[in-house]
Design a protein around this motif. Structure first.
Motif, PDB file in Angstrom:
ATOM      1  N   PRO A   1      -2.751  14.980  -4.062  1.00 29.41           N
ATOM      2  CA  PRO A   1      -3.155  14.005  -3.054  1.00 29.41           C
ATOM      3  C   PRO A   1      -3.778  12.727  -3.659  1.00 29.41           C
ATOM      4  CG  PRO A   1      -4.528  15.975  -2.984  1.00 29.41           C
ATOM      5  CD  PRO A   1      -3.395  16.287  -3.875  1.00 29.41           C
ATOM      6  N   LYS A   2      -4.266  12.822  -4.878  1.00 31.49           N
ATOM      7  CA  LYS A   2      -4.935  11.638  -5.418  1.00 31.49           C
ATOM      8  C   LYS A   2      -3.938  10.537  -5.805  1.00 31.49           C
ATOM      9  CE  LYS A   2      -7.114  13.405  -9.167  1.00 31.49           C
ATOM     10  NZ  LYS A   2      -7.714  13.439 -10.520  1.00 31.49           N
ATOM     11  N   PHE A   3      -2.665  10.892  -5.869  1.00 30.05           N
ATOM     12  CA  PHE A   3      -1.666   9.870  -6.231  1.00 30.05           C
ATOM     13  C   PHE A   3      -0.913   9.362  -5.013  1.00 30.05           C
ATOM     14  CE2 PHE A   3      -1.751  12.352 -10.323  1.00 30.05           C
ATOM     15  CZ  PHE A   3      -2.497  11.389 -11.001  1.00 30.05           C
ATOM     16  N   LEU A   4      -0.551   8.118  -5.091  1.00 31.29           N
ATOM     17  CA  LEU A   4       0.232   7.502  -4.026  1.00 31.29           C
ATOM     18  C   LEU A   4       1.698   7.503  -4.456  1.00 31.29           C
ATOM     19  CD1 LEU A   4       0.040   5.942  -1.313  1.00 31.29           C
ATOM     20  CD2 LEU A   4      -0.016   3.861  -2.693  1.00 31.29           C
ATOM     21  N   ALA A   5       2.510   8.215  -3.694  1.00 26.30           N
ATOM     22  CA  ALA A   5       3.923   8.331  -4.058  1.00 26.30           C
ATOM     23  C   ALA A   5       4.678   7.075  -3.632  1.00 26.30           C
ATOM     24  CB  ALA A   5       4.523   9.551  -3.379  1.00 26.30           C
ATOM     25  N   PRO A   6       5.786   6.770  -4.311  1.00 26.37           N
ATOM     26  CA  PRO A   6       6.613   5.653  -3.860  1.00 26.37           C
ATOM     27  C   PRO A   6       7.197   5.971  -2.483  1.00 26.37           C
ATOM     28  CG  PRO A   6       7.454   6.584  -5.936  1.00 26.37           C
ATOM     29  CD  PRO A   6       6.357   7.473  -5.455  1.00 26.37           C
ATOM     30  N   THR A   7       7.500   4.960  -1.711  1.00 33.77           N
ATOM     31  CA  THR A   7       8.107   5.237  -0.409  1.00 33.77           C
ATOM     32  C   THR A   7       9.602   5.426  -0.595  1.00 33.77           C
ATOM     33  OG1 THR A   7       8.197   2.882  -0.049  1.00 33.77           O
ATOM     34  CG2 THR A   7       6.423   4.032   1.017  1.00 33.77           C
ATOM     35  N   PRO A   8      10.220   6.256   0.239  1.00 35.67           N
ATOM     36  CA  PRO A   8      11.656   6.477   0.100  1.00 35.67           C
ATOM     37  C   PRO A   8      12.429   5.172   0.325  1.00 35.67           C
ATOM     38  CG  PRO A   8      10.680   8.002   1.698  1.00 35.67           C
ATOM     39  CD  PRO A   8       9.638   7.003   1.347  1.00 35.67           C
ATOM     40  N   TYR A   9      13.568   5.085  -0.354  1.00 35.65           N
ATOM     41  CA  TYR A   9      14.389   3.887  -0.286  1.00 35.65           C
ATOM     42  C   TYR A   9      14.676   3.467   1.159  1.00 35.65           C
ATOM     43  CZ  TYR A   9      18.464   0.864  -0.856  1.00 35.65           C
ATOM     44  OH  TYR A   9      19.340  -0.183  -0.791  1.00 35.65           O
ATOM     45  N   THR A  10      15.010   4.447   1.996  1.00 38.33           N
ATOM     46  CA  THR A  10      15.360   4.096   3.373  1.00 38.33           C
ATOM     47  C   THR A  10      14.196   3.408   4.088  1.00 38.33           C
ATOM     48  OG1 THR A  10      14.819   6.384   3.889  1.00 38.33           O
ATOM     49  CG2 THR A  10      17.160   5.799   3.850  1.00 38.33           C
ATOM     50  N   HIS A  11      12.994   3.846   3.763  1.00 41.00           N
ATOM     51  CA  HIS A  11      11.837   3.206   4.389  1.00 41.00           C
ATOM     52  C   HIS A  11      11.662   1.792   3.847  1.00 41.00           C
ATOM     53  CE1 HIS A  11       7.917   2.632   6.210  1.00 41.00           C
ATOM     54  NE2 HIS A  11       7.479   2.219   5.024  1.00 41.00           N
ATOM     55  N   THR A  12      11.741   1.651   2.542  1.00 41.21           N
ATOM     56  CA  THR A  12      11.619   0.333   1.920  1.00 41.21           C
ATOM     57  C   THR A  12      12.614  -0.620   2.573  1.00 41.21           C
ATOM     58  OG1 THR A  12      11.201   1.515  -0.137  1.00 41.21           O
ATOM     59  CG2 THR A  12      11.526  -0.841  -0.305  1.00 41.21           C
ATOM     60  N   LYS A  13      13.827  -0.115   2.728  1.00 38.09           N
ATOM     61  CA  LYS A  13      14.885  -0.949   3.289  1.00 38.09           C
ATOM     62  C   LYS A  13      14.576  -1.341   4.728  1.00 38.09           C
ATOM     63  CE  LYS A  13      19.909  -0.977   3.872  1.00 38.09           C
ATOM     64  NZ  LYS A  13      21.168  -0.238   3.689  1.00 38.09           N
ATOM     65  N   SER A  14      14.001  -0.383   5.470  1.00 39.24           N
ATOM     66  CA  SER A  14      13.752  -0.665   6.893  1.00 39.24           C
ATOM     67  C   SER A  14      12.712  -1.774   7.078  1.00 39.24           C
ATOM     68  CB  SER A  14      13.296   0.603   7.600  1.00 39.24           C
ATOM     69  OG  SER A  14      11.964   0.898   7.202  1.00 39.24           O
ATOM     70  N   LEU A  15      11.861  -1.963   6.050  1.00 41.66           N
ATOM     71  CA  LEU A  15      10.781  -2.946   6.186  1.00 41.66           C
ATOM     72  C   LEU A  15      11.286  -4.376   6.351  1.00 41.66           C
ATOM     73  CD1 LEU A  15       8.253  -1.638   3.505  1.00 41.66           C
ATOM     74  CD2 LEU A  15       7.940  -1.639   5.977  1.00 41.66           C
ATOM     75  N   VAL A  16      12.457  -4.677   5.805  1.00 41.70           N
ATOM     76  CA  VAL A  16      12.919  -6.073   5.867  1.00 41.70           C
ATOM     77  C   VAL A  16      13.961  -6.289   6.961  1.00 41.70           C
ATOM     78  CG1 VAL A  16      12.447  -6.840   3.527  1.00 41.70           C
ATOM     79  CG2 VAL A  16      14.539  -5.570   3.975  1.00 41.70           C
ATOM     80  N   LYS A  17      14.091  -5.314   7.836  1.00 35.35           N
ATOM     81  CA  LYS A  17      15.140  -5.374   8.850  1.00 35.35           C
ATOM     82  C   LYS A  17      15.193  -6.733   9.557  1.00 35.35           C
ATOM     83  CE  LYS A  17      16.912  -2.685  12.700  1.00 35.35           C
ATOM     84  NZ  LYS A  17      16.531  -3.622  13.783  1.00 35.35           N
ATOM     85  N   ASP A  18      14.040  -7.229   9.946  1.00 34.17           N
ATOM     86  CA  ASP A  18      14.063  -8.505  10.676  1.00 34.17           C
ATOM     87  C   ASP A  18      13.621  -9.667   9.809  1.00 34.17           C
ATOM     88  OD1 ASP A  18      14.851  -7.259  13.073  1.00 34.17           O
ATOM     89  OD2 ASP A  18      12.793  -6.521  13.304  1.00 34.17           O
ATOM     90  N   ILE A  19      13.555  -9.449   8.518  1.00 36.75           N
ATOM     91  CA  ILE A  19      13.066 -10.493   7.619  1.00 36.75           C
ATOM     92  C   ILE A  19      14.223 -11.166   6.904  1.00 36.75           C
ATOM     93  CG2 ILE A  19      11.517 -11.016   5.690  1.00 36.75           C
ATOM     94  CD1 ILE A  19       9.888  -9.835   7.821  1.00 36.75           C
ATOM     95  N   ILE A  20      15.081 -10.375   6.311  1.00 33.31           N
ATOM     96  CA  ILE A  20      16.178 -10.921   5.514  1.00 33.31           C
ATOM     97  C   ILE A  20      17.361  -9.973   5.648  1.00 33.31           C
ATOM     98  CG2 ILE A  20      15.373  -9.765   3.386  1.00 33.31           C
ATOM     99  CD1 ILE A  20      16.259 -12.278   1.826  1.00 33.31           C
TER     100      ILE A  20
END
Lengths: 965, 432
Positions: free
Chosen positions: B314-333
């Protein structure tokens, strides 16, 4: 007690305040790069004055204070942050802060979401820039300010960087523009640059506060900002000290002053810097070097004893004016070398008058002039011949070394190098807008360090550890030099280091050769900068050759012009006589030419006796008042043809706007027909002009992107201003596959610029920008994909309609391209019949825009050639082998065109390159290779927002001179 | 010297004969990853050597042999090669070079050609250059990318991402300075040794190794104090290579920051996904789609095991899955922006902001074409969407001065410190 110390790039500011914030002491001084000395001096003084024996809350800030505080363990606060703290306390109701410093420009937005911005890696529009401009105008800053107060007209000057601006200001000076107008224009340029570069779309409103040296000392600069922002900003008391005040406010840690002083002193003596071997190992080596170069002497004659015909050569350069008077055996009778102080006319007048009075038995029978001021002087004094600089320099160089292979001339502002092949000027290299490293560069530094240039240059000869400064922009070289000084480099080391920098810049950036073999064995170096032995020595060492430097190195242009005049057949000279010289008048009027869409700003010089000279024009229209006869100009033809797609009938689906720029230039027929077929009225944004550009300028997020892309902001804004609701500007990774390349990409900027428009133009709010990804390269998939895109905005559009529209679009595109090709072929045929030289003016389709190409096509036509574009001939060869990955549609045409040109003796290629075009860093080398393998001359012209047509003319005229049989 | 063979277009080939005794020089980018990957290559029978050289001569050679307007990474990579070849350390008749080639619309696809031009200029035409790519560009008889090699490569990237991430999250807080650095060294040695025996590559072994790595880093004694959290994004070379970004990571650590550099896996997923997006946007063959989708699934799985492993602590922050990363820019670019780092760069800035690393250095070579769009071009919009973001774009090129770059980063940090809980005023008392 709190002490705030702001150590900036040029000045050091100190503020002492008590715990309640009352300012007890303040000082502002230039530090002349002696940072540790000044810091200790100041701290000692403060300590004495306030009898601070023990500790104080000392906080350092400023770019030059960063390194020291880090090493000495002193509390440090970033300067923009410090400013904010100070403003927060002193002017809590401020909305926006604009602060200009020596090398920095900053904007802080305080109200409505805090944002702080600083200029990036380009130092345009800062104090150092204004200093440079004042030097160029040969006035003090105060004089510049009072000159600016009396302006009448504003010229367009690029303030992106000093080097750019110099190339804008110089032609203005040469055309005779007034110093008042130029000064005001420089201030306006600074305001423009700061606002556009830093605001990046965020509006500057409310209470605006001006801080920092330039804005404090130059009221006219403040006025320029007021005008540009349409506000009345305030420059508060202590406007110079905000950073220092902020630093003092931040003071939280008690520092032991004695210890701090001690460690600052130590800092000065530590550190190391990168160095290169000394230029000369010993005095004997230098002696030998001097003797070798002393042998290259031009013959002299005694003017006092001379009578009869003499020959005058004048070289009106960018910063200096030179004249040489030759006797009949080509011996030099007399010469001058003077700073032109912004106007060469009175200098030459005085010189001619002097010759006339002192040597009545001498008669100038022929004369020639070269250089930037060529046309001005030719018209002012009726000088017989005007010749292009390269020819003048070649003529002179040949006189010293008949088998010369390569000439390099480094002058005040520019560098000219050219190869000689078959007795003619071949490949020409000129320094581009952003390569620093000429004579004035050394001079600026010499002056900053308190030396005259000859003395400064001598210092470098025996430097023990010349600093390796790299080659970089003049402004940033400042910080590099300061860093080296801090690290213990002596003035000698720096002088030598700067000479190395000039030479490396010339060899690796301008000429771009790794060794001497490519230049040929016989190299002649000239220009004022090579009088500097250090520069000469480094040049020889770097290339590993011995070169020829004539003793009249700085006069070679004038010498060549005089030789040129001498070689011409006898004729009555047109040079004006003593009487006319006595009654000589010079008036200047400024006006705008309204004869075409370029709207050149003309400077009309009127001399006595019906002689006049119009400067600033691109074509002959304002001079002859006539439209040139039917020209062979494909650029003009395409523009006319595209104009027919600007019109559209009202349609049932309403209006759709298309911004006319980048790839939409060539695709206008496609999209016009596509949307017309769907029942839209297509509204194309108007022709580009300066105003259109400025209207969109404030929303450009990246100031290093190419100008054609920046211009798109203006086009979209124009459509918005017309009230267009739906604007179509698609993203396109791919272009058409024309079958002549490995892939058919658009460049990244062309492909995705719509994303930038969508993300940064807040004026689009409430409107519909259709900027989806479109693939016209897949003709069969296109209608279905396009239908899905359009349906989001126009749900009633059917697939069937889109299919029909697509068919029409592809058809229209082919028809347009075919029409262009046919007309191109006809023009080539006509040029062949008329035996006209043909220039393949190549670039991108959007280089057709006169605001982008600055009318260079017209300039070429006026020099007597036919202008054909690359797409006409690229189809004649098909796919060519390249040494690079041939993957962009537009660029593939370049390679093919270059290949084709090699097969035609009557054709030459000129490549237009937009400044900042990364792709062209690859294409230019490849096009050059193709052309050189085909024994052709490669000519590249860099264009930007503003382009110095003087330099373009030199290039083109040299090309034409080389083509002459 | 092996016999020099050329293909029809006149390109010098890397032959089977060369494979036997040629040393293949590889430029440095991300140190942890590249050291692992080079071991993979050695394991596949190539004599690889990773160039870890630094120093001013690299830039000098770059300026000398590469067009000065070319992007900085090309200048540095080529400069590093020429510097090495000129160093006298290598037998010039038994040395080859390797460089990646993406085949995208950015200038980077042309680095290899610029390198060949530079070699020609320097009179080193006998040195063969191998293109490392997955787009079937430029084949060589002596160098083949096999499926098993790709698998090992991917494993190298997964391990590399894990080590980089854990190191960054631990190093800033470790009580005994140097602990987490030693762990990185230890694991590179352990994994290399496993690779040599053909181990550590199966899904099961990877899971096991990753879990052990995570546990090992979790055992490093730390003291959690509030620190400024800085994310680094940018053009891939200057993002990772210390040579390209003036030791950015070291500088930020010196400023008492915790850093987060998004991994290379995301970039690999992005590059593969682009092919799917192309088909979606413009149409394409179903067969191609099928193959690419397979590869995509494989890489996604690899990212998943990495995320799962990190999540065990729990002390480490895992990378977010690719699909989530991708979803972040849906309305940006748009997802069609694929050249260079494309939309991924924008997405990483969003992701970092979301994860609490809202202070971001966006590093790019001066005049980087794709980053005009997806880097600098998007900052305005990201800020509009998530006000927390505090992004500073920094340009790198041979003439940019370090002082200037650091001053701008310090400004970003000053703003960041203000938001830090229990901040002690905005003064950085230097911890020497």
């Amino acid at each position: 007690m709190k002490i705030g110390l702001d150590v900036g790039s040029t000045t050091i500011k100190c503020v002492v305040m008590d715990e309640t914030g009352n300012i007890l002491y303040r000082s502002y001084e230039r530090h002349y790069s002696k940072i540790t000395e000044k810091m200790t001096e100041l701290l000692e003084k403060v300590r004495r004055e306030f009898s601070l024996d023990e500790t104080a809350k000392l906080t350092v800030s400023g770019s030059a204070g960063m390194g020291i505080s880090q090493t000495c363990g002193l509390p440090f606060v970033q300067e923009v942050y410090a400013t904010r703290i100070a403003v927060g306390k002193l002017i809590p109701d401020a909305d926006v802060i604009i602060e200009l410093g020596g090398e920095d420009a900053k904007i802080l937005f305080l109200s409505g979401g805090l944002e702080v911005r600083m200029n990036g890696s380009c130092a345009g529009g800062t104090g150092a820039f204004i200093d440079q401009m004042a030097t160029l105008l040969n006035v003090s800053l105060e004089e510049m300010d009072s000159l600016a107060a009396r302006y009448e007209k504003i010229y367009t000057i690029a303030s992106r960087c000093g080097v750019f601006a110099k190339s804008d200001v110089q032609p203005l000076l040469n055309q005779g523009a007034r110093a008042t107008d130029i000064s005001a224009s420089i201030f306006a340029a600074v305001a423009n640059q700061t606002i556009a570069g830093l605001a990046q779309g965020r509006p500057i409103r409310g209470k605006v506060v001006y801080l920092g040296g330039p804005l404090t000392f130059l009221p006219q600069l403040r006025d320029s900002f007021d005008r540009a922002l349409k506000v009345t900003g305030v420059c508060p008391e202590n406007s110079l000290y905000y950073v220092a005040i902020g630093a003092a406010y931040c003071g939280a840690v008690e520092t032991k002053l004695v210890e701090a002083l001690e460690s600052i002193r130590k800092y000065g003596s530590t550190g190391s810097f990168l160095s290169i071997p000394p230029l000369f190992r010993n005095a004997a080596e230098y002696e030998e070097f001097c003797q070798r170069h002393a042998q290259c002497k031009a013959p002299r004659g005694d003017i006092g004893k001379y009578s009869g015909d003499a020959f005058l050569g004048v070289d009106a350069g960018s910063t200096t004016v030179k004249a040489v008077l030759l006797g009949r055996d080509a011996e030099i009778l007399d010469s001058i070398y003077k700073s032109n102080s912004g106007n060469p006319v009175p200098i030459i007048r005085e010189y001619l008058l002097g010759i006339d009075q002192k040597y009545p038995s001498l008669r100038i029978s022929k004369s020639a002039v070269t250089g930037y001021g060529e046309e001005l002087l030719k018209n002012a004094f009726g000088i017989d011949y005007g010749i292009v600089e390269t020819v003048a320099h070649f003529t002179a160089a040949k006189h010293f070394r008949p088998n010369v292979d390569f000439v390099i001339d480094i002058g005040g502002q520019d560098m000219k190098c050219f190869k000689i092949r078959n007795g003619a000027v071949d490949n020409i290299f000129l320094n581009e807008a952003c390569s620093s490293g000429c004579g004035s560069f050394l001079q600026t530094f010499a002056n900053t360090l308190g030396y005259e240039i000859p003395e400064f240059a001598k210092l470098g000869l025996f430097a023990e550890h010349p600093v390796d400064l790299g080659s970089r922009c003049t402004v940033f070289m400042n910080s590099q030099v300061k860093q080296a000084q801090k690290d213990g480099a002596t003035t000698e080391d720096i002088s030598a280091g700067l000479s190395v920098s000039v030479v490396k810049n010339a060899i690796y950036k301008v000429i771009r050769v790794p060794n001497a073999e490519e230049l040929g064995r016989n190299i002649v170096v000239q220009g004022g900068t090579f009088l500097n032995d250090a520069v000469l020595r480094v040049f020889e060492k770097e290339l590993g050759v011995e070169v020829t430097r004539p003793d009249i190195s700085g006069l070679m242009g004038a010498y060549g012009a005089a030789l040129y005049a001498m070689g011409k057949p006898a004729a009555q000279t047109t040079l004006i006589g003593p009487e006319e010289l006595e009654n000589f008048k010079h008036e200047v009027k400024v006006t705008n030419c309204g004869l075409c869409s370029n709207h050149c700003r003309l400077t009309i010089n009127i001399f006595g006796g019906n002689r006049r000279f119009i400067g600033g024009n691109r074509c002959e229209k304002p001079v002859t008042k006539r439209n040139s006869k039917s020209e062979l100009n494909m650029v003009a033809y395409k523009m006319d043809l595209l104009a027919s797609y600007r019109k559209s009938e009202p349609g049932p689906r309403g209006k759709i706007g298309i911004p006319m720029g980048l790839n939409l230039y060539e695709l206008l027929p496609f999209w016009h027909s596509f949307f017309t077929s769907l029942g839209f009225e297509v509204v194309v944004s108007p022709m580009s002009d300066r105003e259109l550009y400025l209207n969109g300028q404030s929303t450009i997020p990246s100031d290093t992107v190419c100008f054609p892309a920046k211009l798109m902001h203006g086009h979209v804004q124009a459509l918005i201003d017309e009230g267009i609701q739906n604007i179509f500007y698609p993203c396109m990774s791919y272009n058409f596959d024309e079958g002549i390349s490995d892939n058919h990409y658009n460049c990244p900027v062309v492909a995705y610029y719509p994303e930038v428009i969508a993300a940064n133009m807040s004026t689009l709010e409430g409107r519909n920008l259709i900027h989806d990804y479109v693939g016209i390269h897949r003709k069969r998939d296109f209608p279905v994909k396009m239908h899905a895109i359009l349906q989001k905005s126009f749900p009633d559009i059917t697939v069937r309609e889109v299919k029909r529209a697509a068919k029409a679009a592809y058809g229209e595109y082919d028809r347009y391209m075919e029409q262009v090709r046919q007309r191109g072929d006809e023009m080539i045929a006509q040029a062949e019949r008329e035996k006209l030289p043909i220039i393949i003016l190549s670039g991108r389709p959007y280089h057709l825009d006169p605001e982008i190409n600055h009318g260079i096509d017209k300039l070429i036509v006026s020099l007597g050639a036919a202008v054909i574009t690359e797409d006409i001939v690229s189809r004649r060869v098909g796919k060519v082998h390249t040494d690079v990955l041939n993957q962009w549609t537009y660029h593939a045409r370049l390679y093919a065109a270059a290949k084709y040109v090699c097969s035609r003796p009557d054709m030459n290629l000129v490549q237009l390159v937009s400044f900042g075009c990364g792709v062209d860093a690859i294409t230019t080398d490849e096009v050059r290779r193709i052309l050189e393998e085909g024994d052709k001359i490669y000519t590249q012209i860099k264009i930007d927002e503003i382009t110095n047509l003087g330099a373009v003319k030199i290039r083109l005229r040299s090309l034409f001179a080389a083509l002459e049989p | 010297m092996a016999k020099l063979k050329y293909n029809k277009q006149g390109r010098l080939l890397f032959t089977k004969e060369m494979k036997k005794d040629y040393t293949i020089l590889c430029p440095m980018m991300a140190p942890i990853h590249f050291r692992l990957i080079v071991n993979v290559m050695k394991n596949c029978g190539y004599h690889f050597e990773l160039l870890s050289t630094t120093g001013p001569n690299i830039v000098q050679e770059g300026l000398k042999y590469v067009h000065n307007d070319t992007c900085y990474p090309a200048l540095l990579v080529i400069g590093q090669f020429i510097d090495a070849l000129h160093s006298g350390k290598y037998d010039l008749n038994k040395t080859a070079l390797i460089i990646t080639q993406t085949g995208g619309g950015c200038r980077a696809s042309n680095y290899i050609h610029l390198l060949r031009k530079a070699l020609k200029k320097a009179g080193l035409e006998q040195v063969p250059v191998i293109s490392l790519n997955l787009s079937f560009l430029e084949r060589n008889p002596g160098f083949q990318i096999t499926l098993s090699m790709v698998r090992k490569f991917v494993a190298g990237v997964v391990y590399g991402d894990a080590l980089m991430l854990l190191h960054n999250q631990t190093e800033a807080y470790e009580i005994n300075k140097g602990n987490s650095g030693q762990k990185v060294e230890k694991w590179i040695a352990v994994l290399s040794e496993q690779f040599n025996r053909g181990r550590g590559l199966s899904l099961k072994e990877q899971r096991k190794n990753l879990n052990a790595i995570v546990q090992d880093f979790a055992a490093v004694p730390v003291r959690k104090t509030p620190k400024v959290k800085v994310g680094i994004v940018g053009e891939i070379y200057v993002k990772y290579a210390a040579l390209g970004n003036n030791n950015l990571e070291e500088f930020l650590r010196g400023q008492d920051c915790e850093i987060n550099v998004p991994g290379i896996m995301g970039f690999a997923l992005f590059k593969v996904d682009n092919r799917l997006e192309d088909i979606r946007l413009y149409g394409g063959r179903p067969a191609k789609k099928f193959v690419v989708q397979k590869l995509m699934n494989y890489l996604t799985k690899m990212q998943d095991i990495l995320i799962d492993a990190v999540k065990t602590e729990p002390k480490f922050l895992a990378p977010t899955p690719y699909t989530h990363t991708k979803s972040l820019v849906k309305d940006i670019i748009g997802y069609g922006d694929k050249m260079g780092e494309g939309w991924l760069l924008t997405a990483e800035m969003m992701e970092l902001t979301e994860q609490g690393y809202e202070n971001i250095v966006c590093a790019q070579p001066f005049g980087c074409l794709p980053n005009h769009i997806c880097g600098k071009g998007m900052i305005h919009k990201i800020k509009a969407v998530d006000e927390r973001s505090n992004i500073v774009p920094i340009d790198y090129d041979p003439s940019a001065t370090r002082v200037n770059q650091e001053n701008r980063i310090k400004l970003m940090l000053a703003v960041a410190r203000e938001k830090l809980p229990n901040q002690k005023g905005n003064i950085n008392q230097q911890n020497k």
